[in-house]
Each structure stands twice: as C-alpha cells, then as structure tokens.
Design an enzyme around this catalytic site. Structure first.
Site, PDB file in Angstrom:
ATOM      1  N   LYS A  55     -26.746  -9.212  19.928  1.00 31.32           N
ATOM      2  CA  LYS A  55     -28.027  -9.764  20.420  1.00 31.32           C
ATOM      3  C   LYS A  55     -29.217  -8.915  19.962  1.00 31.32           C
ATOM      4  O   LYS A  55     -30.205  -9.430  19.441  1.00 31.32           O
ATOM      5  CB  LYS A  55     -28.033  -9.817  21.970  1.00 31.32           C
ATOM      6  CG  LYS A  55     -26.898 -10.619  22.573  1.00 31.32           C
ATOM      7  CD  LYS A  55     -26.976 -10.658  24.090  1.00 31.32           C
ATOM      8  CE  LYS A  55     -26.797  -9.307  24.772  1.00 31.32           C
ATOM      9  NZ  LYS A  55     -25.449  -8.729  24.651  1.00 31.32           N
ATOM     10  N   ARG A  75     -20.598   1.518  17.305  1.00 30.17           N
ATOM     11  CA  ARG A  75     -22.064   1.527  17.380  1.00 30.17           C
ATOM     12  C   ARG A  75     -22.599   2.950  17.550  1.00 30.17           C
ATOM     13  O   ARG A  75     -22.075   3.738  18.323  1.00 30.17           O
ATOM     14  CB  ARG A  75     -22.535   0.675  18.561  1.00 30.17           C
ATOM     15  CG  ARG A  75     -24.057   0.806  18.767  1.00 30.17           C
ATOM     16  CD  ARG A  75     -24.627  -0.251  19.648  1.00 30.17           C
ATOM     17  NE  ARG A  75     -24.058  -0.285  20.980  1.00 30.17           N
ATOM     18  CZ  ARG A  75     -24.312  -1.240  21.863  1.00 30.17           C
ATOM     19  NH1 ARG A  75     -25.106  -2.246  21.542  1.00 30.17           N
ATOM     20  NH2 ARG A  75     -23.754  -1.215  23.056  1.00 30.17           N
TER      21      ARG A  75
HETATM   22  P1  AP5 Z   1     -27.873  -4.252  27.271  1.00 24.74           P
HETATM   23  O1  AP5 Z   1     -28.476  -3.169  26.495  1.00 24.74           O
HETATM   24  O2  AP5 Z   1     -28.528  -5.581  27.290  1.00 24.74           O
HETATM   25  O3  AP5 Z   1     -26.359  -4.332  26.855  1.00 24.74           O
HETATM   26  P2  AP5 Z   1     -25.379  -5.539  26.496  1.00 24.74           P
HETATM   27  O4  AP5 Z   1     -25.771  -6.899  26.927  1.00 24.74           O
HETATM   28  O5  AP5 Z   1     -24.068  -5.040  26.984  1.00 24.74           O
HETATM   29  O6  AP5 Z   1     -25.522  -5.657  24.979  1.00 24.74           O
HETATM   30  P3  AP5 Z   1     -25.459  -4.508  23.938  1.00 24.74           P
HETATM   31  O7  AP5 Z   1     -26.786  -3.855  23.814  1.00 24.74           O
HETATM   32  O8  AP5 Z   1     -24.281  -3.610  24.240  1.00 24.74           O
HETATM   33  O9  AP5 Z   1     -25.039  -5.294  22.638  1.00 24.74           O
HETATM   34  P4  AP5 Z   1     -25.815  -6.312  21.692  1.00 24.74           P
HETATM   35  O10 AP5 Z   1     -25.281  -7.680  21.920  1.00 24.74           O
HETATM   36  O11 AP5 Z   1     -27.294  -6.105  21.732  1.00 24.74           O
HETATM   37  O12 AP5 Z   1     -25.216  -5.811  20.308  1.00 24.74           O
HETATM   38  P5  AP5 Z   1     -25.875  -4.945  19.122  1.00 24.74           P
HETATM   39  O13 AP5 Z   1     -26.875  -5.772  18.388  1.00 24.74           O
HETATM   40  O14 AP5 Z   1     -26.268  -3.584  19.611  1.00 24.74           O
HETATM   41  O15 AP5 Z   1     -27.724  -3.816  28.805  1.00 24.74           O
HETATM   42  C1  AP5 Z   1     -27.172  -2.556  29.156  1.00 24.74           C
HETATM   43  C2  AP5 Z   1     -27.044  -2.449  30.669  1.00 24.74           C
HETATM   44  O16 AP5 Z   1     -28.349  -2.572  31.292  1.00 24.74           O
HETATM   45  C3  AP5 Z   1     -26.202  -3.538  31.357  1.00 24.74           C
HETATM   46  O17 AP5 Z   1     -24.825  -3.221  31.316  1.00 24.74           O
HETATM   47  C4  AP5 Z   1     -26.791  -3.496  32.785  1.00 24.74           C
HETATM   48  O18 AP5 Z   1     -26.308  -2.396  33.490  1.00 24.74           O
HETATM   49  C5  AP5 Z   1     -28.259  -3.276  32.537  1.00 24.74           C
HETATM   50  N1  AP5 Z   1     -29.006  -4.546  32.414  1.00 24.74           N
HETATM   51  C6  AP5 Z   1     -29.604  -5.047  31.275  1.00 24.74           C
HETATM   52  N2  AP5 Z   1     -30.182  -6.235  31.535  1.00 24.74           N
HETATM   53  C7  AP5 Z   1     -29.952  -6.495  32.839  1.00 24.74           C
HETATM   54  C8  AP5 Z   1     -30.271  -7.589  33.689  1.00 24.74           C
HETATM   55  N3  AP5 Z   1     -30.927  -8.665  33.225  1.00 24.74           N
HETATM   56  N4  AP5 Z   1     -29.863  -7.542  34.966  1.00 24.74           N
HETATM   57  C9  AP5 Z   1     -29.206  -6.468  35.456  1.00 24.74           C
HETATM   58  N5  AP5 Z   1     -28.848  -5.397  34.709  1.00 24.74           N
HETATM   59  C10 AP5 Z   1     -29.215  -5.419  33.415  1.00 24.74           C
HETATM   60  O19 AP5 Z   1     -24.574  -4.824  18.181  1.00 24.74           O
HETATM   61  C11 AP5 Z   1     -23.460  -4.034  18.567  1.00 24.74           C
HETATM   62  C12 AP5 Z   1     -22.905  -3.295  17.322  1.00 24.74           C
HETATM   63  O20 AP5 Z   1     -22.401  -4.267  16.410  1.00 24.74           O
HETATM   64  C13 AP5 Z   1     -23.975  -2.492  16.549  1.00 24.74           C
HETATM   65  O21 AP5 Z   1     -23.390  -1.310  16.084  1.00 24.74           O
HETATM   66  C14 AP5 Z   1     -24.357  -3.412  15.372  1.00 24.74           C
HETATM   67  O22 AP5 Z   1     -24.766  -2.667  14.230  1.00 24.74           O
HETATM   68  C15 AP5 Z   1     -23.050  -4.154  15.136  1.00 24.74           C
HETATM   69  N6  AP5 Z   1     -23.254  -5.522  14.649  1.00 24.74           N
HETATM   70  C16 AP5 Z   1     -24.164  -6.415  15.067  1.00 24.74           C
HETATM   71  N7  AP5 Z   1     -24.031  -7.579  14.406  1.00 24.74           N
HETATM   72  C17 AP5 Z   1     -22.975  -7.403  13.555  1.00 24.74           C
HETATM   73  C18 AP5 Z   1     -22.332  -8.257  12.593  1.00 24.74           C
HETATM   74  N8  AP5 Z   1     -22.729  -9.505  12.377  1.00 24.74           N
HETATM   75  N9  AP5 Z   1     -21.257  -7.752  11.921  1.00 24.74           N
HETATM   76  C19 AP5 Z   1     -20.838  -6.480  12.142  1.00 24.74           C
HETATM   77  N10 AP5 Z   1     -21.414  -5.615  13.001  1.00 24.74           N
HETATM   78  C20 AP5 Z   1     -22.471  -6.092  13.719  1.00 24.74           C
END
Ligand code: AP5
Length: 215
Positions: free
Chosen positions: A8, A123
């Site tokens: 995302k 990551r």
């Molecule tokens: P948040 O930071 O939103 O974490 P998440 O939803 O778990 O999502 P991530 O940031 O872990 O992953 P992402 O989908 O953004 O993936 P990314 O692009 O980094 O929230 C963290 C915490 O905050 C929650 O657990 C909660 O505690 C709290 N929180 C947040 N919002 C809240 C709310 N609304 N209510 C209550 N609590 C809340 O990609 C991941 C990896 O994959 C990277 O290394 C990237 O380089 C790689 N990658 C990406 N795309 C590809 C691809 N196509 N191929 C290969 N690798 C890829």
C-alpha cells in the site's frame, strides 16, 4: 487498503506524484508521533503499534480529521491504512461530509500470504525519512543506507514474526468487514498486488477508472 506488507505504502507514494494529491498514511502519522520521543501522543500509541493491535478508533478519528482538514488535502488525497474498522468507516463519513466530500474509490490490494511474509521480512525502512526498501526486490544502492537521505535503514519493530501474525489476524477480524461494507456500497475495486511494482501500479491506474458494481 489491503493486508500488512501488501504494498500500500509503496504504491501510494508513487500515486501521490502522479495524481498531485497527498499520501495520507495513518501508519506514517503514528510512527512520526512515536519518533517524537516523549510526546504524549507517541507514548499513548506505542503499545498498540508495537504489538500489532489497533489504536483506539476515537483517537484515530481525531488524527484523521486534523490531517484531512489541512489545506493540502483540499483537492483530494490518497488514504492508506484508514479506515480499518467499521467504526472508522462511520468516522470517515462524518469527517468527509463536513468537508463536502465522499469516498469515490476503495482500491484493495491482494497477494498470497507467503508473499506477504516475504515482503515484510525483507522490508527495510529509513529511520530518518521513512523511505521503504526491500532486500531483494527494491534494494538500496549501498546496503543498509537510504538512497534518499543517506541515513541508516532499519527493520520496523512490528515486522517480527509474532507481531506480523497478530497484524494479519487483526486485518482478517477487523478490517475485512470494512472491505465488505465498501463492496456493498459499490466503490470497492480488488487489485492483484503480485508481480513487479510497475505492473501493480498499472493495475491500480486501471482500477481508478473502474468501480465494481457500476458501469
Ligand atoms: P501501517 O503502517 O499502515 O501498516 P500495515 O497496514 O501493516 O502496512 P505496512 O506498512 O506494513 O505495509 P504496506 O502495505 O504499506 O507495504 P509496503 O509498501 O511497505 O500501520 C502500522 C500500525 O499502525 C498498525 O499495525 C496499527 O497498530 C497502527 N494503525 C495504522 N492505521 C491505523 C488505524 N486506521 N487504526 C488503528 N491503528 C492503526 O511494502 C512492504 C514491502 O514489500 C516493502 O519492502 C516493499 O519494498 C515491498 N514491495 C512492495 N510492493 C512490492 C512488489 N510489487 N513486489 C515486491 N516487493 C514489493
């Protein structure tokens, strides 16, 4: 929307350049607060974020209202990570109706669980500017160093196995019902998030012009 690690943030960062509207990530807002050592907000949210649980809805509602009311969001915004509960869906509706807006697209990225574990375990994030890398699929030019600002790359504290498991469970229990609610409203578009970042972006762009349940 989409499960932890689905991509995302990676996609939203690029879409903000393309669409000229800000990427509003609740995860980034919370991490910035936690990075502000000793701040009351940071201390309040730390235990939720580091255990993979959700920060209480009322607090998230205040944070998102304050962010969306800023001038740079007047022409639109990309929300990443909000809403994550049915209560947050209602909160968002209230905030948007005060601003004379409504949700017009919900793009949901989907990938197999094994790919989520691979993406999260590889990551690495810049501790200073927040830029996101992956050891295999998006490695920095110099290992361990941010390409953008030159600071050290770190592993997020919530990217360890036990916390990842909890984040996935919380997603299934509390956030999938949000997808069902938006599907019922006819604004949800499910997007295959597997493959290269550029291929996923092309699917997202196509999804911006296509809403399930409408022509
Ligand atoms: P948040 O930071 O939103 O974490 P998440 O939803 O778990 O999502 P991530 O940031 O872990 O992953 P992402 O989908 O953004 O993936 P990314 O692009 O980094 O929230 C963290 C915490 O905050 C929650 O657990 C909660 O505690 C709290 N929180 C947040 N919002 C809240 C709310 N609304 N209510 C209550 N609590 C809340 O990609 C991941 C990896 O994959 C990277 O290394 C990237 O380089 C790689 N990658 C990406 N795309 C590809 C691809 N196509 N191929 C290969 N690798 C890829």
């Amino acid at each position: 929307m989409g499960p932890p690690g689905v991509g995302k943030g990676t996609q939203a960062e690029q879409m903000q350049q393309q669409l000229g509207v800000p990427h509003v990530s609740t995860g980034n807002i919370l991490r910035a607060a936690m990075g502000d050592v000793g701040s009351p907000l940071g201390e309040k949210v730390r235990r939720f974020v580091e255990s993979g649980g959700l920060v209480p809805d009322a607090l998230m509602g205040d944070l998102i209202a304050e962010r969306l009311e800023r001038n740079d969001a007047k022409a639109g915004f990309i929300l990443d990570g909000f809403p994550r509960t049915l209560e947050q869906v209602s909160i968002l509706e209230d905030v948007l109706s005060r601003l004379g807006l409504a949700v017009d697209r919900v793009l949901m990225l989907v990938v197999p669980d094994a790919e989520i574990v691979r993406r999260l375990s590889g990551r690495r994030t810049c501790g200073s500017c927040g830029a996101v890398f992956h050891l295999e699929s998006r490695p920095p030019v110099v290992p361990g160093v941010c390409d953008v600002c030159g600071e050290a790359l770190v592993q997020r504290p919530d990217d360890n196995e036990a916390v990842i498991r909890n984040r996935l469970k919380v997603y299934t229990d509390q956030t999938l019902p949000v997808a069902d609610a938006y599907r019922a409203k006819g604004v949800l578009v499910e997007i295959d998030g597997s493959g290269e970042v550029e291929d996923v972006r092309a699917r997202l762009n196509a999804g911006l012009g296509r809403v399930v349940g409408r022509s």
